[in-house]
Design an enzyme around this catalytic site. Structure first.
Site, PDB file in Angstrom:
ATOM      1  N   ASP A  56      37.068  40.968  38.071  1.00 33.35           N
ATOM      2  CA  ASP A  56      35.610  40.971  38.268  1.00 33.35           C
ATOM      3  C   ASP A  56      34.937  42.166  37.573  1.00 33.35           C
ATOM      4  O   ASP A  56      34.185  42.933  38.209  1.00 33.35           O
ATOM      5  CB  ASP A  56      35.276  41.031  39.772  1.00 33.35           C
ATOM      6  CG  ASP A  56      36.025  39.992  40.590  1.00 33.35           C
ATOM      7  OD1 ASP A  56      36.207  38.876  40.098  1.00 33.35           O
ATOM      8  OD2 ASP A  56      36.409  40.308  41.739  1.00 33.35           O
ATOM      9  N   GLU A 267      29.731  31.241  41.751  1.00 35.38           N
ATOM     10  CA  GLU A 267      29.786  32.671  42.095  1.00 35.38           C
ATOM     11  C   GLU A 267      29.681  33.483  40.800  1.00 35.38           C
ATOM     12  O   GLU A 267      29.500  32.934  39.719  1.00 35.38           O
ATOM     13  CB  GLU A 267      31.095  32.995  42.826  1.00 35.38           C
ATOM     14  CG  GLU A 267      32.338  32.769  41.983  1.00 35.38           C
ATOM     15  CD  GLU A 267      33.641  32.931  42.744  1.00 35.38           C
ATOM     16  OE1 GLU A 267      33.624  33.197  43.956  1.00 35.38           O
ATOM     17  OE2 GLU A 267      34.701  32.767  42.110  1.00 35.38           O
TER      18      GLU A 267
END
Ligand code: FUB
Length: 367
Positions: A56, A267
């Site tokens: 991420d 997301e």
């Protein structure tokens, strides 16, 4: 964040090849993980660091230097389930480098979950900002009631240590904050994630409890659940307004529908501005695309334009896009080092815009 239900054939081959070479030399620093026989030619880019697992990546240029704020994946032995409990991270490390391709430094622990007073478990994907001499680290973590909230911590150094605020950001929920500074100096937070990220529990505007649908409500012909956006207050520690929906339209100007799993938001929001247009970029989760949609306001609406990154090795896909000197870069992750869904590694590759503003699609297996 769920089980590996979809992997490109080449990725499955790669996982198998990796599994068969765990005992070789050329250690990575991670026990049992070696790189010697990893067929490097399969991937366009190598992991940025190999001594810890990272995911991420939110990349920024602060004072001329590149900083990357990733999740720090660890193996706690938590069994894999549909809530993503196996992503059981407990701290953040900030990475830094002088230039892309240069040495990547791990600056140690920037924030530990034990120093976040309201946190329960699972420190997920962070982002950072720098304003008026202070660095801000924004992060999702489940509170003591097991509800994802978004917190913020501050430091005078880009690499921490960061000090967490005593409470989560008022009115925040779900996961994956992305903090974007517009050219007029205003800051906006984009956030949210469905399924394990709990966004569907807030579909009515208030928390519906843990027992609702675990996925996207199964309303295939209704507009898809989508990310949220809220302007930040001048103190960078609160929302200055109620979060609004980030509407993503199809080519006919209609909101993407719940059944449109190849294109609908899942997301991993990221926002950047290019040629005076706003690029809202995100992951489609269960179909593993990184996509983009373009608008003329930070609030949208955004019109879907295409795929930035085709599915990588691993279930999750999450990214940031940043200009460094005169080039644009995509920071992303895959599972090259481990072959395991929850033990990922961050990477970077160049991203190219065509003259009409569209993005050249990247495939991490195609040289
Ligand atoms: O790292 C945990 C979660 O996996 C992130 O919050 C999602 O974006 C996905 O990458």
């Amino acid at each position: 964040m769920l089980k590996i239900t979809h992997l490109p054939a080449v990725a499955l081959l790669s996982v198998a090849a990796l599994a068969s070479c765990q005992n070789a030399g050329n250690k990575t620093g991670i026990p049992g993980v070696t790189r010697k026989e990893i067929p490097k030619s399969k991937f366009i880019s190598p992991p940025l660091v190999t001594h810890i697992y990272t995911a991420d990546p939110s990349a920024h240029v602060f004072n001329g230097k590149v900083y990357i704020y990733p999740s720090h994946d660890i193996d706690t032995g938590t069994p894999e389930n549909d809530n993503g409990d196996h992503f059981n991270m407990k701290d953040f490390h900030a990475l830094s480098m002088d230039s892309v391709g240069g040495e990547v430094k791990d600056n140690g622990v920037a924030l530990d979950i034990k120093n976040i007073p309201w946190a329960g478990r699972q420190l997920w994907a962070p982002d950072a900002a720098f304003e008026k001499g202070t660095y801000y680290l924004y992060f999702p973590v489940k509170d003591k009631q097991d509800i994802f909230r978004i917190g913020v911590a501050t430091s005078k150094s880009p690499v921490g240590p960061f000090k967490a605020q005593p409470k989560p950001i008022e009115g925040s929920f779900s996961i994956d904050p992305c903090v974007f500074k517009d050219t007029d100096g205003s800051y906006y937070m984009y956030f949210g994630g469905i399924w394990g990220g709990q966004l569907q529990r807030w579909a009515t505007g208030s928390y519906s409890g843990p027992n609702g649908s675990k996925t996207d409500l199964q309303k295939d012909d209704a507009p898809a659940l989508t990310a949220k956006v809220a302007k930040l207050g001048a103190n960078m520690l609160e929302f200055s307004e109620k979060p609004k929906d980030v509407i993503i339209l199809d080519e006919q100007g209609k909101p993407l529908l719940g059944k449109d799993h190849d294109r609908r938001f899942f997301e991993g929001s990221w926002m950047y501005k290019y040629n005076n247009k706003y690029y809202f970029t995100y992951s489609t989760g269960d179909t593993h695309n990184l996509c983009y949609a373009i608008g003329t306001s930070p609030y949208g609406p955004f019109t879907y334009k295409g795929v930035i990154l085709e599915p990588v090795q691993g279930w999750t896909t999450h990214h940031s896009i940043v200009q460094i000197k005169d080039k644009w870069y995509l920071f992303y992750h895959d599972t090259e080092l481990s072959g395991k869904t929850h033990l990922r590694n961050v990477k970077v590759t160049e991203l190219k815009h065509r003259p009409d503003g569209s993005i050249e699609t990247i495939n991490e297996f195609a040289k």
